[in-house]
Design a protein around this motif. Structure first.
Motif, short mmCIF file in Angstrom:
data_model
loop_
_atom_site.label_atom_id
_atom_site.label_comp_id
_atom_site.label_asym_id
_atom_site.label_seq_id
_atom_site.Cartn_x
_atom_site.Cartn_y
_atom_site.Cartn_z
N VAL A 106 30.05 67.64 -9.62
CA VAL A 106 29.72 68.03 -11.27
C VAL A 106 28.62 68.61 -11.86
O VAL A 106 29.18 68.24 -12.83
CB VAL A 106 30.55 69.37 -11.59
CG1 VAL A 106 30.62 70.77 -11.65
CG2 VAL A 106 32.34 69.80 -10.20
N ARG A 166 29.72 77.17 -18.75
CA ARG A 166 28.79 77.52 -19.65
C ARG A 166 27.98 77.74 -18.39
O ARG A 166 26.59 78.57 -19.47
CB ARG A 166 28.14 75.65 -19.62
CG ARG A 166 29.57 74.89 -20.12
CD ARG A 166 28.58 73.77 -20.31
NE ARG A 166 29.71 72.57 -21.10
CZ ARG A 166 30.06 71.34 -21.39
NH1 ARG A 166 29.06 70.82 -20.59
NH2 ARG A 166 30.48 70.83 -22.18
N SER A 172 31.13 60.98 -17.33
CA SER A 172 29.75 61.54 -17.62
C SER A 172 28.24 61.04 -17.54
O SER A 172 27.93 59.84 -18.31
CB SER A 172 29.28 62.79 -19.12
OG SER A 172 28.48 63.65 -18.93
N ALA A 230 35.97 70.37 -13.64
CA ALA A 230 34.51 70.41 -13.87
C ALA A 230 34.01 71.64 -13.67
O ALA A 230 32.83 71.53 -14.12
CB ALA A 230 34.07 69.22 -13.42
N ARG A 231 34.17 72.65 -12.44
CA ARG A 231 33.64 73.36 -11.84
C ARG A 231 33.42 74.19 -13.02
O ARG A 231 33.19 75.57 -13.21
CB ARG A 231 34.13 74.19 -10.07
CG ARG A 231 33.44 72.49 -9.34
CD ARG A 231 33.97 73.47 -7.97
NE ARG A 231 33.86 74.44 -7.56
CZ ARG A 231 32.61 75.25 -7.37
NH1 ARG A 231 31.67 73.94 -6.66
NH2 ARG A 231 31.81 75.87 -6.63
N LEU A 260 34.43 74.18 -16.27
CA LEU A 260 33.38 74.18 -17.38
C LEU A 260 32.37 74.51 -16.70
O LEU A 260 31.04 75.52 -17.58
CB LEU A 260 34.32 72.71 -17.45
CG LEU A 260 32.29 72.36 -18.95
CD1 LEU A 260 33.05 72.90 -19.95
CD2 LEU A 260 32.86 70.69 -19.18
N ARG A 261 31.21 73.83 -15.60
CA ARG A 261 30.03 74.79 -15.47
C ARG A 261 30.22 76.07 -14.90
O ARG A 261 29.05 76.59 -15.98
CB ARG A 261 29.85 73.60 -14.25
CG ARG A 261 29.08 74.11 -13.47
CD ARG A 261 27.87 74.42 -11.95
NE ARG A 261 27.16 74.63 -11.11
CZ ARG A 261 26.16 75.23 -11.64
NH1 ARG A 261 25.70 73.63 -12.33
NH2 ARG A 261 25.42 75.60 -11.36
N VAL A 284 27.93 70.09 -14.78
CA VAL A 284 28.72 71.23 -15.43
C VAL A 284 27.53 71.09 -16.61
O VAL A 284 27.83 72.14 -17.59
CB VAL A 284 29.57 69.65 -16.36
CG1 VAL A 284 30.24 69.26 -15.47
CG2 VAL A 284 28.92 68.84 -16.92
N ASP A 285 26.66 70.77 -17.22
CA ASP A 285 25.38 71.26 -17.94
C ASP A 285 24.44 70.55 -18.04
O ASP A 285 23.25 70.12 -17.42
CB ASP A 285 25.69 70.79 -19.78
CG ASP A 285 24.99 70.92 -20.71
OD1 ASP A 285 25.03 72.35 -20.28
OD2 ASP A 285 25.38 70.49 -22.01
N SER A 331 29.70 65.37 -14.32
CA SER A 331 30.61 65.06 -14.62
C SER A 331 30.90 63.98 -13.03
O SER A 331 30.37 64.61 -11.71
CB SER A 331 31.60 66.02 -14.69
OG SER A 331 33.24 65.98 -14.45
#
Length: 216
Positions: free
Chosen positions: A56, A172, A31, A165-166, A168-169, A58-59, A119
């Motif tokens: 990706v 969020r 990360s 990861a997508r 998670l994005r 992610v945040d 990520s």
């Protein structure tokens, strides 16, 4: 005899799996927080290896809109030449053939200069050839099959990490959107309540002046 053949078959499968597990692998998952420019390095051991991966966002500290420029990824060879580049993306896959062994540089650039958490997944795939295999003609096909199977498994792993990861994005982003909607709604109610209160005060003051004027 049947038991001996069965034992030999089990041993061959066990040996194959052992070779597969012990075969050297080159992969990296990490990360990275990108504020301006951040670089990651990975070493490619053999000429002609296939380097693949994905990233990706992610945040993020800002809400991404249609006008957000996205992040740039530039991949440089040991000689400093650009071998692959991606512009203005919040997540993408990449793959290229490393013509020369050595240290490769993966640099992210954030035009907004606001911290973005990325990520990042890299895999260096190697299929053995006649130069780095043993001379045993029966061993060559086995090693090639092991390498091909290993690369297929790594491809599945990379796809799973990318999709995770997508997901998670998106989660969020949904949470961020929900918080903003709640905040906007609360702010709207507060503004409406304040405006109503001020209107009541204004009307009461207006009536007070009218009553005082009539008495005079």
């Amino acid at each position: 005899m049947k038991n001996m053949k069965r034992s030999c078959g089990i041993w061959e499968v066990f040996s194959f799996l052992l070779l597969l597990a012990s075969w050297p692998r080159r992969l990296s998952a990490l990360s990275v927080t990108v504020t301006d420019t951040e670089c990651v390095y990975d070493f490619v051991q053999f000429d002609g290896d296939i380097v693949s991966g994905n990233f990706v966002v992610v945040d993020h500290d800002i809400f991404w809109g249609s006008d957000h420029p996205g992040l740039d990824l530039t991949i440089s060879s040991p000689a400093g030449n650009t071998v692959h580049s991606i512009h203005g993306s919040s997540g993408e896959k990449f793959e290229f053939k490393a013509l020369k062994a050595g240290m490769y540089k993966f640099c992210f650039h954030n035009p907004k200069s606001i911290p973005e958490t990325v990520s990042f997944y890299i895999h260096v795939g190697h299929i053995p050839n006649e130069h780095d295999l043993a001379k045993d003609e029966h061993l060559n096909p086995v090693n090639v099959k092991i390498a091909e199977l290993r690369e297929a498994l790594e491809s599945v792993t990379a796809e799973q990490k990318y999709l995770k990861a997508r997901e998670l994005r998106h989660r969020r982003t949904n949470e961020s959107t929900r918080r903003r909607i709640i905040g906007y709604t609360i702010t709207e109610y507060i503004v409406l309540a304040a405006a109503s209160f001020l209107q009541v005060l204004f009307i009461r003051r207006l009536f007070s002046k009218t009553v005082a004027y009539n008495r005079i």
